[in-house]
Design a protein around this motif. Structure first.
Motif, PDB file in Angstrom:
ATOM      1  N   ALA A 245      -5.666  -1.606  -9.298  1.00 26.83           N
ATOM      2  CA  ALA A 245      -4.301  -1.925  -9.108  1.00 26.83           C
ATOM      3  C   ALA A 245      -4.266  -3.088  -8.164  1.00 26.83           C
ATOM      4  O   ALA A 245      -3.149  -3.544  -8.126  1.00 26.83           O
ATOM      5  N   GLY A 246      -5.209  -3.774  -8.125  1.00 28.63           N
ATOM      6  CA  GLY A 246      -5.398  -4.897  -7.367  1.00 28.63           C
ATOM      7  C   GLY A 246      -6.063  -4.990  -5.954  1.00 28.63           C
ATOM      8  O   GLY A 246      -6.077  -3.715  -5.317  1.00 28.63           O
ATOM      9  N   LYS A 247      -6.563  -5.989  -5.503  1.00 28.78           N
ATOM     10  CA  LYS A 247      -7.387  -5.871  -4.077  1.00 28.78           C
ATOM     11  C   LYS A 247      -6.479  -5.587  -2.909  1.00 28.78           C
ATOM     12  O   LYS A 247      -5.486  -6.034  -2.958  1.00 28.78           O
ATOM     13  N   PRO A 248      -6.728  -4.407  -2.168  1.00 29.94           N
ATOM     14  CA  PRO A 248      -5.764  -4.134  -1.328  1.00 29.94           C
ATOM     15  C   PRO A 248      -6.115  -4.888   0.329  1.00 29.94           C
ATOM     16  O   PRO A 248      -5.267  -4.796   0.977  1.00 29.94           O
ATOM     17  N   TYR A 249      -7.106  -5.875   0.189  1.00 34.69           N
ATOM     18  CA  TYR A 249      -7.591  -6.663   1.393  1.00 34.69           C
ATOM     19  C   TYR A 249      -7.177  -8.051   1.047  1.00 34.69           C
ATOM     20  O   TYR A 249      -7.859  -8.518   0.168  1.00 34.69           O
ATOM     21  N   ARG A 250      -6.419  -8.664   1.991  1.00 34.55           N
ATOM     22  CA  ARG A 250      -6.406  -9.965   1.859  1.00 34.55           C
ATOM     23  C   ARG A 250      -7.669 -10.845   2.203  1.00 34.55           C
ATOM     24  O   ARG A 250      -8.021 -11.987   1.689  1.00 34.55           O
ATOM     25  N   HIS A 251      -8.298 -10.326   3.183  1.00 32.10           N
ATOM     26  CA  HIS A 251      -9.367 -10.957   3.806  1.00 32.10           C
ATOM     27  C   HIS A 251     -10.277 -10.136   4.674  1.00 32.10           C
ATOM     28  O   HIS A 251     -10.184  -8.791   4.819  1.00 32.10           O
ATOM     29  N   THR A 252     -11.612 -10.554   5.141  1.00 31.02           N
ATOM     30  CA  THR A 252     -12.527  -9.791   5.840  1.00 31.02           C
ATOM     31  C   THR A 252     -11.568  -9.106   7.144  1.00 31.02           C
ATOM     32  O   THR A 252     -11.975  -8.020   7.351  1.00 31.02           O
ATOM     33  N   LEU A 253     -11.156 -10.007   7.960  1.00 29.51           N
ATOM     34  CA  LEU A 253     -10.365  -9.348   9.077  1.00 29.51           C
ATOM     35  C   LEU A 253      -9.461  -8.140   8.766  1.00 29.51           C
ATOM     36  O   LEU A 253      -9.196  -7.305   9.479  1.00 29.51           O
TER      37      LEU A 253
END
Length: 286
Positions: free
Chosen positions: A123-131
């Motif tokens: 459904a798409g990556k749920p996290y924008r970045h590592t933090l």
């Protein structure tokens, strides 16, 4: 960190293979098919997923297990009061076990975030970045119903799968560091090679194969538990039971080809760089 940076694309494919819950015997999980599917649907940059978390993990985990190995070897030798020889395998195993236990525990949050960043999300990556991923994992535990303390819940969430991480860290380090150290010692003792690049490469090749065989089953369980956002598994042992019942024992070796490619590469680069850095700083070889 250098070794992990080189092997990160292979690590991503390995994680994707280990997360697939297919019927035993189905051949649609081949590493090249997984890699091709990723490049086609997510773009070639997807092979770099989890890179920052991987660097964080290596700085803490490998920094501690490699950096303190000889320190703990010396301490165990002193405690043994001469009952263990400097070249004994038992001494090496004890040193690697203590160093790996500390390194694995400290690095578990970074390891968990790395797995989450490398997993596939239809459904798409749920996290924008590592933090953002780190904060999301914290909130999973802090906002969980029935948690007495949000802080304690967040910590428990970040340390989900720590049992498997620590066991894997011990198995990997004992089989990797000890086999490298021991094979290198035996080759030098028999006069087959002298200290240098050829010896380091040969010993690391043996170490890479051996640690891949011993650590793959634990790695499969660790990846499954760490990526279990819905809490389908009650814990590590429940995950082991589920894999055996639903997929069969061979499922513990899902992704072995990529595990060997990743750990083999990682082991070779790690020890070649490790020995070179020691030389540059005037420290005797391992």
């Amino acid at each position: 960190m250098t070794a992990s940076g080189v092997s990160n694309p292979v690590d991503v494919i390995k994680v994707r293979q280990q997360l697939k819950t297919q019927t035993p015997g189905v051949k649609a999980n081949a590493f090249w098919k997984v890699g091709y599917q990723m490049a086609r649907t997510e773009g070639i940059r997807s092979l770099g997923n989890g890179f920052a978390a991987s660097m964080m993990r290596e700085a803490s985990y490998s920094g501690l297990r490699l950096g303190t190995y000889e320190f703990f070897k010396d301490r165990v030798y002193e405690l043994s009061k001469g009952s263990l020889s400097r070249d004994s395998l038992t001494l090496k195993v004890c040193g690697a076990t203590i160093a790996a236990s500390i390194g694995s525990f400290v690095a578990n949050p970074a390891d968990l975030v790395k797995v989450r960043m490398q997993a596939h999300y239809p459904a798409g990556k749920p996290y924008r970045h590592t933090l953002d991923c780190l904060i999301s994992v914290w909130r999973e535990g802090a906002h969980k119903q029935g948690v007495s303390s949000p802080f304690a819940g967040g910590i428990r969430s970040l340390y989900r799968g720590v049992e498997a991480t620590t066991i894997r860290g011990i198995v990997l380090s004992v089989s990797q560091i000890c086999s490298y150290d021991h094979v290198k010692h035996l080759i030098k003792k028999r006069g087959l090679m002298e200290e240098g690049l050829k010896l380091h490469l040969t010993a690391s090749l043996f170490a890479g194969l051996f640690c891949s065989i011993t650590s793959n089953p634990i790695d499969v369980v660790k990846v499954r538990v760490m990526n279990d956002k819905e809490r389908k598994f009650k814990g590590v042992f429940d995950c082991v039971r589920s894999i055996i019942v639903k997929e069969g024992p061979l499922a513990f070796y899902k992704g072995f080809g990529m595990c060997w490619a990743r750990l083999g590469t990682h082991t070779i680069v790690s020890f070649l760089v490790f020995e070179r850095v020691r030389l540059l700083f005037g420290i005797s070889p391992l």
